[in-house]
Design a protein around this motif. Sequence first.
Motif, mmCIF file in Angstrom:
data_model
loop_
_atom_site.group_PDB
_atom_site.id
_atom_site.type_symbol
_atom_site.label_atom_id
_atom_site.label_comp_id
_atom_site.label_asym_id
_atom_site.label_seq_id
_atom_site.Cartn_x
_atom_site.Cartn_y
_atom_site.Cartn_z
ATOM 1 N N GLU A 192 0.825 -1.199 0.000
ATOM 2 C CA GLU A 192 0.000 0.000 0.000
ATOM 3 C C GLU A 192 0.863 1.255 0.000
ATOM 4 O O GLU A 192 2.017 1.227 0.434
ATOM 5 C CB GLU A 192 -0.914 0.001 1.227
ATOM 6 N N PRO A 193 0.292 2.366 -0.470
ATOM 7 C CA PRO A 193 1.050 3.621 -0.462
ATOM 8 C C PRO A 193 1.070 4.244 0.924
ATOM 9 O O PRO A 193 0.346 3.817 1.828
ATOM 10 C CB PRO A 193 0.261 4.494 -1.441
ATOM 11 N N LYS A 194 1.923 5.244 1.074
ATOM 12 C CA LYS A 194 1.905 6.011 2.313
ATOM 13 C C LYS A 194 0.590 6.771 2.413
ATOM 14 O O LYS A 194 0.047 7.217 1.401
ATOM 15 C CB LYS A 194 3.069 7.003 2.343
ATOM 16 N N PRO A 195 0.064 6.914 3.621
ATOM 17 C CA PRO A 195 -1.182 7.674 3.742
ATOM 18 C C PRO A 195 -0.957 9.132 3.378
ATOM 19 O O PRO A 195 0.126 9.688 3.589
ATOM 20 C CB PRO A 195 -1.549 7.510 5.223
ATOM 21 N N ALA A 196 -1.970 9.734 2.815
ATOM 22 C CA ALA A 196 -1.865 11.144 2.443
ATOM 23 C C ALA A 196 -1.737 12.002 3.695
ATOM 24 O O ALA A 196 -2.358 11.728 4.726
ATOM 25 C CB ALA A 196 -3.092 11.557 1.636
ATOM 26 N N LYS A 197 -0.892 13.022 3.605
ATOM 27 C CA LYS A 197 -0.733 13.927 4.738
ATOM 28 C C LYS A 197 -2.007 14.747 4.917
ATOM 29 O O LYS A 197 -2.568 15.247 3.940
ATOM 30 C CB LYS A 197 0.452 14.862 4.505
ATOM 31 N N PRO A 198 -2.462 14.872 6.161
ATOM 32 C CA PRO A 198 -3.672 15.678 6.373
ATOM 33 C C PRO A 198 -3.431 17.137 6.011
ATOM 34 O O PRO A 198 -2.372 17.699 6.299
ATOM 35 C CB PRO A 198 -3.954 15.505 7.872
ATOM 36 N N GLN A 199 -4.391 17.717 5.349
ATOM 37 C CA GLN A 199 -4.273 19.121 4.967
ATOM 38 C C GLN A 199 -4.514 20.014 6.181
ATOM 39 O O GLN A 199 -5.437 19.776 6.961
ATOM 40 C CB GLN A 199 -5.294 19.456 3.870
ATOM 41 N N PRO A 200 -3.668 21.042 6.377
ATOM 42 C CA PRO A 200 -3.889 21.940 7.522
ATOM 43 C C PRO A 200 -5.200 22.702 7.365
ATOM 44 O O PRO A 200 -5.595 23.083 6.261
ATOM 45 C CB PRO A 200 -2.684 22.892 7.461
ATOM 46 N N LYS A 201 -5.860 22.876 8.495
ATOM 47 C CA LYS A 201 -7.115 23.618 8.460
ATOM 48 C C LYS A 201 -6.831 25.098 8.208
ATOM 49 O O LYS A 201 -5.890 25.659 8.777
ATOM 50 C CB LYS A 201 -7.864 23.455 9.782
ATOM 51 N N PRO A 202 -7.614 25.720 7.350
ATOM 52 C CA PRO A 202 -7.387 27.154 7.100
ATOM 53 C C PRO A 202 -7.645 27.977 8.357
ATOM 54 O O PRO A 202 -8.544 27.677 9.148
ATOM 55 C CB PRO A 202 -8.395 27.477 5.991
ATOM 56 N N ALA A 203 -6.807 28.985 8.556
ATOM 57 C CA ALA A 203 -6.969 29.850 9.733
ATOM 58 C C ALA A 203 -8.265 30.648 9.625
ATOM 59 O O ALA A 203 -8.658 31.079 8.544
ATOM 60 C CB ALA A 203 -5.778 30.789 9.847
ATOM 61 N N LYS A 204 -8.907 30.787 10.767
ATOM 62 C CA LYS A 204 -10.138 31.575 10.774
ATOM 63 C C LYS A 204 -9.808 33.051 10.573
ATOM 64 O O LYS A 204 -8.887 33.574 11.208
ATOM 65 C CB LYS A 204 -10.876 31.397 12.101
ATOM 66 N N PRO A 205 -10.515 33.732 9.697
ATOM 67 C CA PRO A 205 -10.238 35.164 9.490
ATOM 68 C C PRO A 205 -10.607 35.973 10.731
ATOM 69 O O PRO A 205 -11.553 35.650 11.449
ATOM 70 C CB PRO A 205 -11.134 35.527 8.300
#
Length: 221
Positions: A192-205
Amino acid sequence: MSSAARSAVITGVLAAPLIVAAAPISYADPGGHGSAYGLTADGLVNLPATPSVSSSGNGPTRQSVTRLPDNPLVDASALETSARGRHGHARVSDLEVAKALLRAETVSARCHAGKGSSYLGNARIAGRPLAVSPPPNSTLRVPIKGVGDASLILNRQERTANGGVTVTAMQLNLPGVHGKGQQLNVASVTCEPKPAKPQPKPAKPEAPKPTPVPRDLPVTG
């Protein structure tokens, strides 16, 4: 050529069939799976995946056999396999197929985290030398007198449903009789491939600063 004549010719290459029950191998596992087997055959001669290992942990699982059971199709020694999470390795030594139609000192495949490769040591088919590190899915056709064309796929690579890869160093397909062909797979691994890196949550404006509203003050007196 009649069916009876074709049968007589191909049995000269494969001799009498050997039947060995084979259990299916499952590669579906969400936890970083890796697996490998040395050799398997399907057709006039049936051989289960030998030896076969699989693992979803960090520690390796290994298995080896020193000789294949007697059969009229293939002989090999020192079949070795190992697997751990997202990794597989298979190696077959002293391979000889169909009365020297295909020979190799070493056939191996390995994969890690969804990427893989194959290695062929001193391999030949019908006397023709084969590349040591063939490109993925290299295909050769070899005529067998009185039978038809055999096909050989080197470094066969297929993507799995979860983005992993299955690498088979050699897949030999021999023409059959009465619709029954013969397939042989040598040194096959899946990982199996490496798991995808979690995307950082966008900062709240930040909330906008309030804008003062000018007003007229009442005048008294």
